[in-house]
Structures are given as C-alpha cells and as structure tokens.
Design an enzyme around this catalytic site. Structure first.
Site, PDB file in Angstrom:
ATOM      1  N   GLY A  39      -8.909   0.276   4.304  1.00 16.59           N
ATOM      2  CA  GLY A  39     -10.381   0.649   5.207  1.00 16.59           C
ATOM      3  C   GLY A  39     -10.351   2.234   5.275  1.00 16.59           C
ATOM      4  N   ASN A  40     -11.108   2.726   6.217  1.00 16.24           N
ATOM      5  CA  ASN A  40     -11.016   4.061   6.587  1.00 16.24           C
ATOM      6  C   ASN A  40     -11.578   4.766   5.121  1.00 16.24           C
ATOM      7  OD1 ASN A  40      -9.558   6.956   7.489  1.00 16.24           O
ATOM      8  ND2 ASN A  40     -11.216   6.108   8.764  1.00 16.24           N
ATOM      9  N   HIS A  42     -13.145   6.820   2.193  1.00 18.79           N
ATOM     10  CA  HIS A  42     -13.454   7.983   1.922  1.00 18.79           C
ATOM     11  C   HIS A  42     -13.844   8.060   0.401  1.00 18.79           C
ATOM     12  CE1 HIS A  42      -9.844   8.323  -0.582  1.00 18.79           C
ATOM     13  NE2 HIS A  42      -9.005   8.169   0.785  1.00 18.79           N
ATOM     14  N   HIS A  45     -12.362   6.138  -2.254  1.00 14.21           N
ATOM     15  CA  HIS A  45     -12.363   4.454  -2.396  1.00 14.21           C
ATOM     16  C   HIS A  45     -13.822   4.500  -2.973  1.00 14.21           C
ATOM     17  CE1 HIS A  45      -9.712   4.737   1.307  1.00 14.21           C
ATOM     18  NE2 HIS A  45      -8.907   4.173   0.553  1.00 14.21           N
ATOM     19  N   LYS A 166      -4.034   8.851  -6.599  1.00 16.40           N
ATOM     20  CA  LYS A 166      -3.205   9.281  -5.613  1.00 16.40           C
ATOM     21  C   LYS A 166      -1.577   8.812  -5.530  1.00 16.40           C
ATOM     22  CE  LYS A 166      -4.035   9.680  -1.218  1.00 16.40           C
ATOM     23  NZ  LYS A 166      -2.520   9.527  -0.676  1.00 16.40           N
ATOM     24  N   VAL A 193      -9.501  11.980  -5.856  1.00 14.04           N
ATOM     25  CA  VAL A 193     -10.765  12.874  -5.567  1.00 14.04           C
ATOM     26  C   VAL A 193     -10.371  13.737  -4.406  1.00 14.04           C
ATOM     27  CG1 VAL A 193     -13.138  12.695  -4.364  1.00 14.04           C
ATOM     28  CG2 VAL A 193     -12.202  10.797  -6.102  1.00 14.04           C
ATOM     29  N   LEU A 201      -7.996  13.461  -1.162  1.00 14.91           N
ATOM     30  CA  LEU A 201      -8.306  12.799   0.168  1.00 14.91           C
ATOM     31  C   LEU A 201      -7.679  11.774   0.579  1.00 14.91           C
ATOM     32  CD1 LEU A 201     -12.405  12.343  -0.611  1.00 14.91           C
ATOM     33  CD2 LEU A 201     -11.093  14.000   0.776  1.00 14.91           C
ATOM     34  N   SER A 203      -6.804   8.510   4.027  1.00 13.82           N
ATOM     35  CA  SER A 203      -7.160   8.190   5.535  1.00 13.82           C
ATOM     36  C   SER A 203      -6.192   9.032   6.289  1.00 13.82           C
ATOM     37  CB  SER A 203      -6.828   6.665   5.493  1.00 13.82           C
ATOM     38  OG  SER A 203      -7.982   6.021   4.046  1.00 13.82           O
TER      39      SER A 203
END
Ligand code: PAF
Length: 300
Positions: A39-40, A42, A45, A166, A193, A201, A203
C-alpha cells in the site's frame, strides 16, 4: 470513491472468501495477474498495475503490510496505511486507462489471518542470498517476503506476478524461490520510477524532512557517478568495489554500497555480463535503497 461500493470493474475485498466467490465467476482458464504491495501507492506501483492491466483482463492487487518481513525495531507500526487514497489512485488508473473489459480485484485484508491462518509457523527461505546486502542489517526480512509472496501465490494462483526493481535483491530472491520450487508463475520486474530529481520512489520517502529529502539524493547521485566508471573485466569490478568501500567508510549513513553480478548477486568473476550497483543509506530512522544496472564495458 466509497470503499464500500463495488463497481463493476473493480472490487475491494477484505477477506479471502470474497476472492473465492470472484474466482468462481470467472472461466477456469482465465489467467490472473498479481501485483503484491504493502500500500501507500506511488507511481512505481501504478506503473506495475498499468503493465499488468495491459497484459491481462483480470488483475489482483494486494495491499498487505506483512509483519513477518519487519524486524523487531523496524517501522511496522508506523508504516503508512492509506487505503482510501490508494483505492482512489487505483480506480482512477483503471477508469482512465482501461475503461472497459478489465477487472481489478483489490485485496486489502483487515486481519493477517486472511493471509496466514492462526497458529501458522511455516516459512520459506531461499537461504544464503537472504543474508547479504540488505540481509546483513535485516536478517529476517527476505524470509518474511518469500513467505508472504508464496502465500499470496498459493491464494491467487497467478499466471504472472509483477514486482518493482528498486528492490532488486527482493526480486532476485523471489525469482530464485519460483525456480527452486518449480512454481508455474512468470515474473516481471518493473523499472525503477524516479521523482523529478532522480530519487527512487518509495513509500518510506514520506518519512523524510525537507532537509533529509535533499540529502537522500546522495544515494542516487553516488550510484550514478560510480555507474559511469567503465567496467570491462574482473579487476575493474574489484576496483569499483574498493571505491565503494572507501565511500562507505567516509560517512556512517551508508549501510552498504556494493557491486555484484546481476545474474548471481555475488562478487563478479571473469564471466560477468551485467553488473548491479546497490546501496542503502540511512537518514535518521529512514532507510533508503536504490540500484543501477550496467553492462560490461568493451575492453579498450
Ligand atoms: O515490495 C513490497 O512491497 C513487499 O516486500 C511485498 C513484495 C509486497 C511483500 O510484502
């Protein structure tokens, strides 16, 4: 977006019974794509979801903060949980890019027992690769990741699953699990990304103060500088590794900086074709990771 509403194209489910009902309504042969997340969400995702939707008519995206992969003093309790906003981002992407013919099943269990039954004690470990690089400071992390990913694979039986690069070591370890256990699942790693200034990026970027946000660029800038050094053979790779160690010694915010063979995750030997430069940098309680893959340079 109301979290209670079930649109025809997407569905938010909090328990696995809803998945079983959803699955029964699909033809048995329909391949399912899986995008596991905590979740969270960006843009990293969302690019994985976009890719999954472009290739499949049914995509499951999971949002589950998996306690098994957090060490005792890590940020499990504080990990950002932003379900409502996440659902808005997901449905916006679905409705703008894929207005027809696609189904998105968002699985956001309210209880960990929807993933691991009460009293579960089994674990999946791919062994020594989990104890190098990030595994030195996070020794239980990758076993927690492979255990939850295996459980999600068992529940959703995806034909294909998508992970961000990442977490290069994570992706490598998941690939090894799939190969070692002959799981019939194709894997795809999505390119990193980055923000406008190059920061990967994550979270966890949300934890950074504006001062730390600027300093966080050290990680990416250092990796880019090192990646510009040509590496044509084993001795160049050793020299690069030596330079990395010197950088780590010069500033205790570095957890590690390493160059490894992208095919083995181990120190490059004479046959390497691709190298990956990886680093972890700590700013207060926030631990950032990043990596760059480079091809073997042509010898002069
Ligand atoms: O990369 C992540 O977000 C997590 O490690 C994963 C793969 C969803 C497992 O919890």
């Amino acid at each position: 977006v109301s979290l209670e509403s079930n649109q025809s194209q997407w569905q938010l489910a909090k328990n696995k019974g809803e998945w079983q009902k959803f699955r029964e309504q699909l033809p048995a042969s329909t391949p399912v794509a899986l995008v596991p997340t905590m979740g969270n969400l960006h843009a990293g995702h969302l690019s994985l979801l976009d890719r999954a939707l472009s290739e499949h008519s049914v995509v499951v995206l999971t949002i589950f903060v998996n306690q098994l992969q957090f060490g005792p003093h890590e940020d499990f309790a504080n990990y950002p949980r932003t379900l409502e906003l996440d659902c808005q981002k997901l449905t916006h992407l679905l409705e703008t890019r894929y207005p027809q013919d696609k189904r998105l099943f968002i699985f956001a269990p309210t209880s960990p027992h929807e993933v691991f039954p009460e009293g579960h004690s089994s674990s999946i470990s791919v062994g020594p690769l989990t104890q190098i690089l990030c595994g030195i400071k996070r020794p239980i992390h990758f076993d927690g990741v492979t255990t939850v990913v295996y459980a999600l694979f068992a529940l959703f039986k995806p034909a294909k699953a998508y992970f961000g690069l990442k977490d290069f070591q994570q992706f490598f370890i998941i690939k090894k699990m799939v190969r070692d256990l002959s799981l019939p699942i194709e894997l795809e790693g999505g390119e990193i990304v980055r923000d406008h200034d190059g920061l990967a990026l994550s979270s966890r970027n949300a934890y950074l103060s504006s001062e730390d946000r600027l300093e966080a660029l050290t990680l990416m800038k250092t990796l880019r500088q090192l990646a510009a050094i040509p590496c044509a053979d084993e001795s160049d790779a050793k020299n690069l590794q030596w330079q990395m160690q010197e950088i780590v010694k010069s500033n205790d915010k570095w957890e590690y900086l390493e160059v490894v063979d992208a095919q083995t995750l181990l120190a490059p030997n004479s046959s390497f074709q691709e190298l990956v430069l990886l680093g972890a940098y700590r700013l207060g309680k926030t631990r950032l990771i990043d990596n760059i893959t480079i091809k073997r340079s042509k010898a002069c």
